[in-house]
Design a protein around this motif. Structure first.
Motif, PDB file in Angstrom:
ATOM      1  N   UNK A 150     -28.848  38.110  58.176  1.00 38.60           N
ATOM      2  CA  UNK A 150     -30.191  37.804  57.697  1.00 38.60           C
ATOM      3  C   UNK A 150     -30.217  37.959  56.252  1.00 38.60           C
ATOM      4  N   UNK A 151     -29.537  38.963  55.728  1.00 39.11           N
ATOM      5  CA  UNK A 151     -29.367  39.130  54.289  1.00 39.11           C
ATOM      6  C   UNK A 151     -28.613  38.280  53.580  1.00 39.11           C
ATOM      7  N   UNK A 152     -27.559  37.682  54.225  1.00 37.90           N
ATOM      8  CA  UNK A 152     -26.383  36.958  53.705  1.00 37.90           C
ATOM      9  C   UNK A 152     -26.906  35.632  52.819  1.00 37.90           C
ATOM     10  N   UNK A 153     -27.737  34.719  53.551  1.00 38.70           N
ATOM     11  CA  UNK A 153     -28.160  33.698  52.749  1.00 38.70           C
ATOM     12  C   UNK A 153     -28.847  33.992  51.460  1.00 38.70           C
ATOM     13  N   UNK A 154     -29.823  35.299  51.282  1.00 40.11           N
ATOM     14  CA  UNK A 154     -30.471  35.648  50.277  1.00 40.11           C
ATOM     15  C   UNK A 154     -29.582  35.813  48.987  1.00 40.11           C
ATOM     16  N   UNK A 155     -28.469  36.682  49.300  1.00 37.81           N
ATOM     17  CA  UNK A 155     -27.578  37.231  48.453  1.00 37.81           C
ATOM     18  C   UNK A 155     -26.314  36.586  48.164  1.00 37.81           C
ATOM     19  N   UNK A 156     -26.261  35.179  48.859  1.00 39.89           N
ATOM     20  CA  UNK A 156     -25.408  34.216  48.355  1.00 39.89           C
ATOM     21  C   UNK A 156     -25.742  32.920  47.903  1.00 39.89           C
ATOM     22  N   UNK A 157     -27.301  32.736  48.221  1.00 36.70           N
ATOM     23  CA  UNK A 157     -27.959  31.640  47.927  1.00 36.70           C
ATOM     24  C   UNK A 157     -27.402  30.395  48.531  1.00 36.70           C
ATOM     25  N   UNK A 158     -26.541  30.670  49.652  1.00 38.87           N
ATOM     26  CA  UNK A 158     -25.972  29.492  50.335  1.00 38.87           C
ATOM     27  C   UNK A 158     -25.206  28.525  49.523  1.00 38.87           C
ATOM     28  N   UNK A 159     -24.518  29.336  48.535  1.00 42.57           N
ATOM     29  CA  UNK A 159     -23.598  28.330  47.444  1.00 42.57           C
ATOM     30  C   UNK A 159     -22.670  27.819  47.927  1.00 42.57           C
ATOM     31  N   UNK A 160     -21.931  28.602  49.240  1.00 39.04           N
ATOM     32  CA  UNK A 160     -20.811  28.027  49.673  1.00 39.04           C
ATOM     33  C   UNK A 160     -21.004  26.526  50.421  1.00 39.04           C
ATOM     34  N   UNK A 161     -22.249  26.540  50.695  1.00 41.23           N
ATOM     35  CA  UNK A 161     -22.318  25.075  51.337  1.00 41.23           C
ATOM     36  C   UNK A 161     -22.511  24.115  50.100  1.00 41.23           C
ATOM     37  N   UNK A 162     -23.039  24.649  48.911  1.00 39.74           N
ATOM     38  CA  UNK A 162     -23.362  23.828  47.833  1.00 39.74           C
ATOM     39  C   UNK A 162     -21.646  23.131  47.169  1.00 39.74           C
ATOM     40  N   UNK A 163     -20.969  24.127  47.017  1.00 40.47           N
ATOM     41  CA  UNK A 163     -19.798  23.859  46.464  1.00 40.47           C
ATOM     42  C   UNK A 163     -18.797  22.894  47.186  1.00 40.47           C
ATOM     43  N   UNK A 164     -19.077  22.952  48.739  1.00 38.82           N
ATOM     44  CA  UNK A 164     -18.292  22.086  49.442  1.00 38.82           C
ATOM     45  C   UNK A 164     -18.875  20.673  49.169  1.00 38.82           C
ATOM     46  N   UNK A 165     -20.107  20.478  49.363  1.00 40.08           N
ATOM     47  CA  UNK A 165     -20.428  19.272  48.909  1.00 40.08           C
ATOM     48  C   UNK A 165     -20.434  18.409  47.927  1.00 40.08           C
ATOM     49  N   UNK A 166     -20.546  19.241  46.821  1.00 41.14           N
ATOM     50  CA  UNK A 166     -20.467  18.641  45.300  1.00 41.14           C
ATOM     51  C   UNK A 166     -18.984  18.743  44.812  1.00 41.14           C
ATOM     52  N   UNK A 167     -18.144  19.473  45.160  1.00 41.53           N
ATOM     53  CA  UNK A 167     -16.692  19.311  44.921  1.00 41.53           C
ATOM     54  C   UNK A 167     -16.058  18.208  45.590  1.00 41.53           C
ATOM     55  N   UNK A 168     -16.353  18.030  46.987  1.00 39.59           N
ATOM     56  CA  UNK A 168     -15.912  16.628  47.644  1.00 39.59           C
ATOM     57  C   UNK A 168     -16.432  15.577  46.991  1.00 39.59           C
ATOM     58  N   UNK A 169     -17.823  15.476  46.482  1.00 43.05           N
ATOM     59  CA  UNK A 169     -18.409  14.218  45.879  1.00 43.05           C
ATOM     60  C   UNK A 169     -17.967  14.133  44.266  1.00 43.05           C
ATOM     61  N   UNK A 170     -17.519  15.239  43.714  1.00 46.74           N
ATOM     62  CA  UNK A 170     -17.089  15.114  42.351  1.00 46.74           C
ATOM     63  C   UNK A 170     -16.078  16.197  41.946  1.00 46.74           C
ATOM     64  N   UNK A 171     -14.851  15.675  42.422  1.00 47.33           N
ATOM     65  CA  UNK A 171     -13.650  16.469  42.216  1.00 47.33           C
ATOM     66  C   UNK A 171     -13.458  16.883  40.772  1.00 47.33           C
ATOM     67  N   UNK A 172     -13.566  15.794  39.863  1.00 49.51           N
ATOM     68  CA  UNK A 172     -13.248  16.062  38.569  1.00 49.51           C
ATOM     69  C   UNK A 172     -13.991  17.221  37.834  1.00 49.51           C
ATOM     70  N   UNK A 173     -14.862  17.598  38.439  1.00 53.30           N
ATOM     71  CA  UNK A 173     -15.691  18.617  37.730  1.00 53.30           C
ATOM     72  C   UNK A 173     -15.576  20.084  38.476  1.00 53.30           C
TER      73      UNK A 173
END
Length: 463
Positions: free
Chosen positions: A53-76
């Motif tokens: 339960x606490x994991x999403x709060x203290x990770x901000x679900x950033x693990x999902x965000x980096x997957x989406x944005x690195x695939x979308x914009x690998x240059x950054x």
């Protein structure tokens, strides 16, 4: 065929790691039930559930965000991962301060709560780094890491349970040590890449990542409520011992989840890569129906051999858990299909839609749990789970139809409904011998999916 081939390839890669890791986790269940009493296992499961339960709060679900944005914009890539790690470092720092504060409190079992915080910290770090490995295409290493983590949990738990003292403490020691070694493994694998550079941290990327991931936090919480609120309410109404038995029942549908976990990791990549294709409706519909077929078939097979599975994974004191499994299996089908449809929101970067539908399911789940558990016992929780997942699945199917139209195979849906409900009825009537008929019927009525899979396999092998 290239995108189908890539999806099969990624599924195979993730499958090698996940099947091994899930099998090891499944093997660990009888070990836990051997060393832990039903009350101890209920306590360990409850704390593990609280950490999730606490994991999403203290990770901000950033693990999902980096997957989406690195695939979308690998240059950054460097700015994206550096910004994500910077935010994660702040969050880990907050957790560390909380842990130090608890050290000065004179509360019973406070050390157990501190262990849970340490477990949360290593999960936050490991989940971000592991997802980064997948985002940069290191799928083999990602799978190997998952397998390594499971092996470590199994072996370290077996080792630590030999020591005297509180077995629940040793349970968490093993988990924490396994995650730490996993983090070290990932760091070694990423030695040639710049994982973090302070100069590469950008406010703009912090904003983009958090704006994308923040709606996923309440979604994860709502998903947690749907997955775990039944554990809390079973404990409240029926006690820790019944929760320990119910927790074992919830492990059985995880056999089916092996399939979806493997597939969803590959599908998430394919859905992002094919988001702008003109014929994406055909592609998404084909994958949806094939996934439904596989889930129905696996659920039918598990129910066929349910009694044999129970004798293998649990001691006699847990054997009554089989009664809760059928409804949890059906709920698992709708849960997994909801996860698939949730990807459609991510494709459109509409994370708010995921949050909204999850809230509806969570509120319904809690309400039904409160109403049904006192009346039906732990089976009230399994029925609540089934109904809430079904509702979420239907809403997501309707809402995402505007973005991606899914053509449902109604022959498959109708035959699956009739077969599974009849099989469950036979199971509760103790007609165990008749169970073998049902998976055969699933295959015969929906034979085209078997033929298509063989055809695709041959095409891939010939290329």
């Amino acid at each position: 065929m290239n995108r189908v081939k890539q999806l099969f390839k990624n599924t195979l890669i993730f499958g090698i790691g996940n099947i091994g890791s899930k099998l090891i986790q499944f093997i660990a269940v009888p070990m836990f039930t051997f060393f832990l009493t039903t009350k101890e296992y209920g306590e360990a499961d409850l704390l593990t559930t609280m950490v999730s339960l606490a994991l999403p709060f203290f990770s901000l679900c950033l693990y999902d965000a980096i997957l989406r944005f690195i695939i979308d914009d690998p240059s950054n890539e460097e700015s994206i991962i550096s910004s994500a790690i910077f935010v994660t470092g702040i969050l880990v720092g907050i957790l560390t301060i909380i842990d130090l504060f608890l050290m000065f409190l004179n509360v019973p079992n406070i050390f157990l709560y501190r262990l849970a915080i340490a477990f949360l910290i290593v999960q936050v770090i490991q989940s971000l780094l592991a997802q980064y490995m997948k985002a940069i295409g290191k799928n083999w290493l990602y799978s190997i890491n998952g397998l390594l983590l499971s092996v470590l949990i199994l072996l370290l738990s077996l080792l630590f349970f030999q020591f005297d003292g509180n077995k629940v403490y040793w349970y968490f020691y093993a988990q924490i040590a396994a995650y730490v070694i996993s983090i070290i493994f990932i760091e070694v694998c990423l030695m040639k890449r710049i994982v973090f550079r302070l100069a590469s941290v950008r406010k703009s990327w912090i904003k983009k990542l958090t704006m994308y991931s923040l709606p996923l936090i309440p979604n994860q919480i709502m998903w947690w409520v749907m997955n775990a609120s039944d554990r809390l309410l079973v404990t409240y109404f029926l006690g820790l011992s019944i929760n320990g038995i119910y927790a074992i029942a919830a492990k059985i549908p995880s056999l089916t989840n092996v399939v979806i976990t493997i597939f969803m990791q590959a599908w998430q990549l394919s859905s992002f890569e094919n988001a702008n294709n003109k014929d994406r409706n055909i592609f998404f519909s084909s994958v949806f129906n094939n996934l439904l077929f596989v889930l129905v078939l696996f659920s039918s097979i598990i129910m066929t051999f349910l009694m044999a599975i129970m004798t293998i994974i649990a001691s006699k004191s847990y054997y009554s858990a089989w009664e809760y499994v059928p409804m949890l299996l059906l709920g698992g089908i709708f849960s997994n299909m909801s996860m698939f449809l949730g990807t459609n929101y991510l494709v459109g970067k509409n994370t708010g839609g995921i949050f909204r539908t999850s809230i509806i399911g969570a509120v319904l789940n809690v309400g039904l749990n409160i109403f049904l558990i006192p009346k039906l016992g732990a089976n009230g929780a399994s029925i609540s789970t089934l109904v809430s997942y079904l509702v979420v699945c239907l809403i997501r199917l309707f809402e995402t139809n505007r973005l991606i139209h899914i053509n449902i195979d109604y022959r498959l849906l109708l035959s699956a409904t009739i077969i599974l409900l009849t099989q469950i009825g036979c199971l509760y009537a103790h007609a165990f011998v008749a169970q073998i008929i049902f998976p055969i019927l699933v295959l015969l009525i929906n034979y085209k999916y078997v033929f298509n899979a063989v055809k695709v396999g041959k095409n891939i092998m010939n290329r």
